[in-house]
Design a protein around this motif. Structure first.
Motif, PDB file in Angstrom:
ATOM      1  N   ARG A   1      -7.955   2.885  -2.941  1.00 10.49           N
ATOM      2  CA  ARG A   1      -8.604   1.978  -1.970  1.00 10.49           C
ATOM      3  C   ARG A   1      -8.965   2.697  -0.820  1.00 10.49           C
ATOM      4  N   GLY A   2      -8.907   3.974  -0.708  1.00  9.23           N
ATOM      5  CA  GLY A   2      -9.484   4.867   0.291  1.00  9.23           C
ATOM      6  C   GLY A   2      -9.091   6.267   0.012  1.00  9.23           C
ATOM      7  N   LEU A   3      -9.977   7.161   0.339  1.00  4.45           N
ATOM      8  CA  LEU A   3      -9.959   8.667   0.221  1.00  4.45           C
ATOM      9  C   LEU A   3     -10.048   9.481   1.544  1.00  4.45           C
TER      10      LEU A   3
ATOM     11  N   GLY B   1       1.192  -2.818  -8.947  1.00  7.77           N
ATOM     12  CA  GLY B   1       0.702  -3.557  -7.788  1.00  7.77           C
ATOM     13  C   GLY B   1       0.702  -2.956  -6.384  1.00  7.77           C
ATOM     14  N   ARG B   2       0.336  -1.456  -6.410  1.00  2.77           N
ATOM     15  CA  ARG B   2       0.295  -1.077  -5.236  1.00  2.77           C
ATOM     16  C   ARG B   2      -1.163  -0.594  -4.786  1.00  2.77           C
ATOM     17  N   ARG B   3      -1.767  -0.749  -3.694  1.00  8.35           N
ATOM     18  CA  ARG B   3      -3.139  -0.148  -3.314  1.00  8.35           C
ATOM     19  C   ARG B   3      -2.766   1.173  -2.680  1.00  8.35           C
ATOM     20  N   VAL B   4      -3.613   2.179  -3.495  1.00 13.56           N
ATOM     21  CA  VAL B   4      -3.311   3.652  -3.114  1.00 13.56           C
ATOM     22  C   VAL B   4      -4.255   4.235  -2.149  1.00 13.56           C
ATOM     23  N   LEU B   5      -3.662   4.758  -1.178  1.00 11.84           N
ATOM     24  CA  LEU B   5      -4.818   5.527  -0.172  1.00 11.84           C
ATOM     25  C   LEU B   5      -4.479   7.137  -0.461  1.00 11.84           C
TER      26      LEU B   5
ATOM     27  N   ALA C   1       0.814  -1.268  -0.005  1.00  9.91           N
ATOM     28  CA  ALA C   1       0.095   0.056   0.054  1.00  9.91           C
ATOM     29  C   ALA C   1       0.967   1.301  -0.011  1.00  9.91           C
ATOM     30  N   THR C   2       0.498   2.492  -0.707  1.00 13.12           N
ATOM     31  CA  THR C   2       1.202   3.731  -0.673  1.00 13.12           C
ATOM     32  C   THR C   2       0.048   4.845  -0.284  1.00 13.12           C
TER      33      THR C   2
END
Length: 335
Positions: free
Chosen positions: A175-177, A149-153, A80-81
């Motif tokens: 994946r989130g805001l 391949g990263r999930r972005v917050l 995740a980033t």
């Protein structure tokens, strides 16, 4: 969406080593972030282990700071980033106190200068700095991160929040805001809006040095460490006038697009957080709480902070961000 990032031009040897979060080793993954010893007078110069990078975008290269996550603290699943967007006249350095603690909690960090800000070049046309124009640019950066391949917050502070919202509306696969000290639309009447009214003709007729002189005369930086003031002046000098004018105009005219955002995050099941300083003097706290209610988002007010808890009370802000983001990532794995 763009080329892979390239190393920045800063000397890597000048970036301090990460070290430990609590002075005795990394905390357990789910523990509350340890308190930071940093004051708002020196926050933008707070040491961190991020490396300078250049990130490709549809409007040209964006200057960034990237820190890798401590994988031993990860919640599992794909990496995740946290992609961090600064506000009007800000820069990636505004997030300096947050970088190492977020990385130590198992979440990578990518803080960027928006197009036209500080070390990121930008277009000449003022209208290209409106959220509706910058949103798709950031959506492309998010897509590149996701493609790696990263999930972005995604977090946007103040004007960056309006841009982050526009990015989600443009289809950014987040994946989130998190909207931090940002409102549903234009700035309401008050000191900050009045300051923009004063600054616009100064910028158009006399240039950036006169704007800096106004800030000096206002005493805005009187309690700030001289080393930080030097940075604040330098980044203003290097920020495109068109960016300041375009963003300033948007801050006084942006529509309330909350209803559109509600539809977008519901359809894509994107969790949201609205967080602000408890004494925010830009968008009233009550307005931000109402926006959170409309979004069915979590809401938090950071004590001892006004419009920039990232520099005014980063420790308390981290107490909100890190557990919330880790919960989102864990829920994402569980489906």
């Amino acid at each position: 969406m763009g080329r892979p990032e390239t190393p920045g031009t800063a000397d890597p040897a000048a970036v301090p080593g990460r070290g430990t979060v609590d002075g005795a080793g990394l905390r357990p993954p789910d523990a509350t972030p340890a308190a930071l010893t940093v004051g708002p007078a020196e926050a933008q110069r707070h040491p961190h282990a991020a490396r300078p990078v250049t990130v490709a975008s549809s409007l040209g290269p964006l200057a960034g700071l990237r820190a890798d996550a401590d994988e031993s603290a990860s919640v599992g699943g794909p990496p995740a980033t946290a992609l961090l967007l600064p506000g009007y006249s800000g820069s990636k350095e505004d997030f300096a106190p947050l970088i190492d603690p977020i990385a130590a909690a198992g979440i990578g960090v990518l803080a960027v200068d928006l197009p036209g800000q500080y070390e990121s070049p930008g277009p000449d046309a003022e209208h290209e700095y409106r959220p509706s124009s910058l949103g798709p640019v950031i959506a492309g950066v998010v897509a590149d991160e996701a493609g790696a391949g990263r999930r972005v917050l995604l977090l946007g502070h103040s004007y960056g929040g309006l841009v982050a919202r526009a990015a989600v509306l443009a289809g950014a696969p987040v994946r989130g805001l998190t909207l931090m000290d940002s409102g549903p639309g234009e700035l309401p009447m008050g000191r900050r809006r009045s300051d923009l009214d004063v600054v616009e003709p100064v910028l158009r007729r006399r240039g950036i040095d006169e704007m800096i002189a106004l800030r000096d005369a206002s005493g805005q930086w009187s309690s700030t460490h001289p080393h930080v003031v030097e940075l604040l002046r330098e980044r203003l000098r290097r920020t495109a006038i068109a960016a300041l004018l375009g963003m300033g105009d948007a801050l006084r005219s942006e529509d309330d697009r909350t209803a559109e955002l509600v539809a977008a995050v519901r359809s894509r099941r994107v969790p949201c957080l609205v967080v602000c300083g408890i004494d925010d003097d830009a968008w009233p706290v009550s307005m931000q709480r109402t926006m959170a209610d409309r979004l069915e988002a979590e809401f938090a007010a950071v004590p001892h902070a006004t419009h920039a808890p990232n520099v005014e009370n980063p420790s308390a802000l981290l107490d909100v961000l890190v557990p919330t983001w880790r919960t989102w990532l864990r829920d994402d794995i569980l489906g």
